[in-house]
Design a protein around this motif. Sequence first.
Motif, PDB file in Angstrom:
ATOM      1  N   SER A 222      -9.393  -1.850  56.591  1.00  0.00           N
ATOM      2  CA  SER A 222     -10.422  -1.444  57.549  1.00  0.00           C
ATOM      3  C   SER A 222     -11.166  -0.189  57.101  1.00  0.00           C
ATOM      4  CB  SER A 222      -9.786  -1.211  58.929  1.00  0.00           C
ATOM      5  OG  SER A 222      -8.784  -0.209  58.855  1.00  0.00           O
ATOM      6  N   SER A 223     -10.517   0.688  56.364  1.00  0.00           N
ATOM      7  CA  SER A 223     -11.174   1.916  55.919  1.00  0.00           C
ATOM      8  C   SER A 223     -12.032   1.654  54.690  1.00  0.00           C
ATOM      9  CB  SER A 223     -10.124   2.984  55.580  1.00  0.00           C
ATOM     10  OG  SER A 223      -9.359   3.306  56.708  1.00  0.00           O
ATOM     11  N   GLN A 224     -13.167   2.341  54.623  1.00  0.00           N
ATOM     12  CA  GLN A 224     -14.051   2.200  53.473  1.00  0.00           C
ATOM     13  C   GLN A 224     -13.596   3.148  52.375  1.00  0.00           C
ATOM     14  OE1 GLN A 224     -18.112   2.053  55.204  1.00  0.00           O
ATOM     15  NE2 GLN A 224     -18.616   0.982  53.327  1.00  0.00           N
ATOM     16  N   CYS A 225     -12.475   2.800  51.777  1.00  0.00           N
ATOM     17  CA  CYS A 225     -11.951   3.634  50.705  1.00  0.00           C
ATOM     18  C   CYS A 225     -11.037   2.802  49.818  1.00  0.00           C
ATOM     19  CB  CYS A 225     -11.187   4.842  51.269  1.00  0.00           C
ATOM     20  SG  CYS A 225      -9.612   4.426  52.012  1.00  0.00           S
ATOM     21  N   PHE A 226     -10.740   3.355  48.649  1.00  0.00           N
ATOM     22  CA  PHE A 226      -9.749   2.779  47.749  1.00  0.00           C
ATOM     23  C   PHE A 226      -8.530   3.689  47.724  1.00  0.00           C
ATOM     24  CE2 PHE A 226     -13.766   1.301  45.706  1.00  0.00           C
ATOM     25  CZ  PHE A 226     -13.558  -0.066  45.841  1.00  0.00           C
ATOM     26  N   SER A 227      -7.356   3.087  47.636  1.00  0.00           N
ATOM     27  CA  SER A 227      -6.134   3.844  47.365  1.00  0.00           C
ATOM     28  C   SER A 227      -5.836   3.705  45.880  1.00  0.00           C
ATOM     29  CB  SER A 227      -4.959   3.298  48.186  1.00  0.00           C
ATOM     30  OG  SER A 227      -5.168   3.511  49.556  1.00  0.00           O
ATOM     31  N   LEU A 228      -5.773   4.831  45.194  1.00  0.00           N
ATOM     32  CA  LEU A 228      -5.559   4.838  43.746  1.00  0.00           C
ATOM     33  C   LEU A 228      -4.236   5.517  43.419  1.00  0.00           C
ATOM     34  CD1 LEU A 228      -6.571   4.582  40.756  1.00  0.00           C
ATOM     35  CD2 LEU A 228      -7.664   6.815  41.087  1.00  0.00           C
ATOM     36  N   MET A 229      -3.430   4.858  42.639  1.00  0.00           N
ATOM     37  CA  MET A 229      -2.178   5.439  42.165  1.00  0.00           C
ATOM     38  C   MET A 229      -2.204   5.468  40.640  1.00  0.00           C
ATOM     39  SD  MET A 229       0.740   6.831  42.824  1.00  0.00           S
ATOM     40  CE  MET A 229       0.967   6.457  44.562  1.00  0.00           C
ATOM     41  N   LEU A 230      -2.058   6.677  40.084  1.00  0.00           N
ATOM     42  CA  LEU A 230      -2.057   6.841  38.631  1.00  0.00           C
ATOM     43  C   LEU A 230      -0.632   6.757  38.099  1.00  0.00           C
ATOM     44  CD1 LEU A 230      -4.530   9.864  38.319  1.00  0.00           C
ATOM     45  CD2 LEU A 230      -5.063   7.413  38.276  1.00  0.00           C
ATOM     46  N   GLU A 231      -0.519   6.373  36.840  1.00  0.00           N
ATOM     47  CA  GLU A 231       0.810   6.317  36.223  1.00  0.00           C
ATOM     48  C   GLU A 231       1.346   7.712  35.932  1.00  0.00           C
ATOM     49  OE1 GLU A 231       1.015   3.779  32.849  1.00  0.00           O
ATOM     50  OE2 GLU A 231       0.481   1.964  33.958  1.00  0.00           O
ATOM     51  N   ASN A 232       0.436   8.640  35.657  1.00  0.00           N
ATOM     52  CA  ASN A 232       0.848  10.015  35.361  1.00  0.00           C
ATOM     53  C   ASN A 232      -0.017  10.981  36.166  1.00  0.00           C
ATOM     54  OD1 ASN A 232       2.741   9.373  33.080  1.00  0.00           O
ATOM     55  ND2 ASN A 232       0.844   8.588  32.174  1.00  0.00           N
ATOM     56  N   THR A 233       0.489  12.188  36.343  1.00  0.00           N
ATOM     57  CA  THR A 233      -0.260  13.205  37.065  1.00  0.00           C
ATOM     58  C   THR A 233      -1.553  13.543  36.330  1.00  0.00           C
ATOM     59  OG1 THR A 233       1.771  14.176  37.934  1.00  0.00           O
ATOM     60  CG2 THR A 233      -0.189  15.565  37.956  1.00  0.00           C
ATOM     61  N   SER A 234      -2.652  13.606  37.087  1.00  0.00           N
ATOM     62  CA  SER A 234      -3.942  13.930  36.485  1.00  0.00           C
ATOM     63  C   SER A 234      -4.104  15.441  36.362  1.00  0.00           C
ATOM     64  CB  SER A 234      -5.078  13.362  37.348  1.00  0.00           C
ATOM     65  OG  SER A 234      -6.332  13.768  36.851  1.00  0.00           O
ATOM     66  N   ASP A 235      -4.558  15.889  35.198  1.00  0.00           N
ATOM     67  CA  ASP A 235      -4.765  17.319  34.979  1.00  0.00           C
ATOM     68  C   ASP A 235      -6.084  17.797  35.570  1.00  0.00           C
ATOM     69  OD1 ASP A 235      -2.375  17.537  33.569  1.00  0.00           O
ATOM     70  OD2 ASP A 235      -3.336  16.982  31.670  1.00  0.00           O
ATOM     71  N   VAL A 236      -6.969  16.889  35.887  1.00  0.00           N
ATOM     72  CA  VAL A 236      -8.273  17.255  36.445  1.00  0.00           C
ATOM     73  C   VAL A 236      -8.475  16.516  37.767  1.00  0.00           C
ATOM     74  CG1 VAL A 236      -9.309  17.701  34.216  1.00  0.00           C
ATOM     75  CG2 VAL A 236      -9.434  15.404  35.173  1.00  0.00           C
ATOM     76  N   HIS A 237      -9.292  17.108  38.615  1.00  0.00           N
ATOM     77  CA  HIS A 237      -9.630  16.443  39.869  1.00  0.00           C
ATOM     78  C   HIS A 237     -10.510  15.236  39.557  1.00  0.00           C
ATOM     79  CE1 HIS A 237     -10.968  15.765  43.991  1.00  0.00           C
ATOM     80  NE2 HIS A 237     -10.012  16.589  44.372  1.00  0.00           N
ATOM     81  N   LEU A 238     -10.214  14.112  40.153  1.00  0.00           N
ATOM     82  CA  LEU A 238     -10.935  12.889  39.794  1.00  0.00           C
ATOM     83  C   LEU A 238     -12.417  12.940  40.145  1.00  0.00           C
ATOM     84  CD1 LEU A 238      -8.518   9.902  40.511  1.00  0.00           C
ATOM     85  CD2 LEU A 238      -8.892  11.208  38.423  1.00  0.00           C
ATOM     86  N   SER A 239     -12.795  13.881  41.002  1.00  0.00           N
ATOM     87  CA  SER A 239     -14.226  14.012  41.307  1.00  0.00           C
ATOM     88  C   SER A 239     -15.013  14.386  40.059  1.00  0.00           C
ATOM     89  CB  SER A 239     -14.447  15.060  42.400  1.00  0.00           C
ATOM     90  OG  SER A 239     -13.928  16.315  41.984  1.00  0.00           O
ATOM     91  N   GLU A 240     -14.382  15.078  39.127  1.00  0.00           N
ATOM     92  CA  GLU A 240     -15.039  15.432  37.866  1.00  0.00           C
ATOM     93  C   GLU A 240     -15.182  14.208  36.974  1.00  0.00           C
ATOM     94  OE1 GLU A 240     -16.350  18.378  36.859  1.00  0.00           O
ATOM     95  OE2 GLU A 240     -16.022  18.936  38.960  1.00  0.00           O
TER      96      GLU A 240
END
Length: 309
Positions: A222-240
Amino acid sequence: MDLHIQCKALTKYYSGIKALNGFDLELNVNQPIGIVGPNGAGKSTLFAILSGFIKPTSGEVRIMGATPNSPTIKGKLSLLPQDTAMFKGIDVFSQLKHYARLQNLNKQQAIKEVEHVLSLVQASSFAKQFPETLSFGQRKRVMLAQSLIGKPELILMDEPTSGLDPIAATEVRSLLRQLGNEYSVIISSHNLAEIEDICSDIVIMNKGKLVTHSSLSELTRSSQCFSLMLENTSDVHLSEVLKELSGISKIENDKNDMKSWLIYYDDSSAEQLQIKILTKLSEHNIAVSELKKGKALADEILEVIKNDN
């Protein structure tokens, strides 16, 4: 055809506390249905009323068109409680055969039925053992077998994998998925992964009331969004990383976990945007474990309950 469950303005008081508060629900159970809600939502009280163990303070309840404990539904409704004691010193097969005889099966029918349900739950190998010699997981299988005797039209299961180790819980969930194709099952559980794994529909309760009854797919999408799960911790914010993609309105950490993200989007095509996100992440060597439309079930339930308060 009568509804499996029909509750109208159902209320139950315990020493002045409303465990159920004008609860309304109509269900026909064609695929496994999960009942969830915070502690004190009224789930256990509802099961107790449906099973005929207690009576409501007010309101109406019907199970397949009859009142709980009515002779007309004897053998049609079964309950798998969270914790059930078994008789010590009496082997599993004998106890189940006695239960089958109580359902008006003759001796040969009872033996055949017990052999059948033990086979269904993969418990035949310890049928001649005493309950006190079994592991908790094995006893759970035995109680599951008991709930299947006579092929009831509706089975209520309260926390079916509670207390099991991860391997045993996985095995029981696998059994429940298979049984859901043959039996009408309602599962009450705090384990949302279990509900999501087994059930097709969900009933959300809060403060003794029905909040919503929905298909799981509708609720989580129902929400207009994606749930994303990465295999490893991201060093940067995904907005970049995803800033060049049009259609994305907001990106945030889910539960402050740098592996788990929520990506909100506007009216863009979700399918096309999903492909673009995966492509962009791949270009930055960011490995994705899962990308799905909608929030996680726990987040959706919390939001639904919050909006209802």
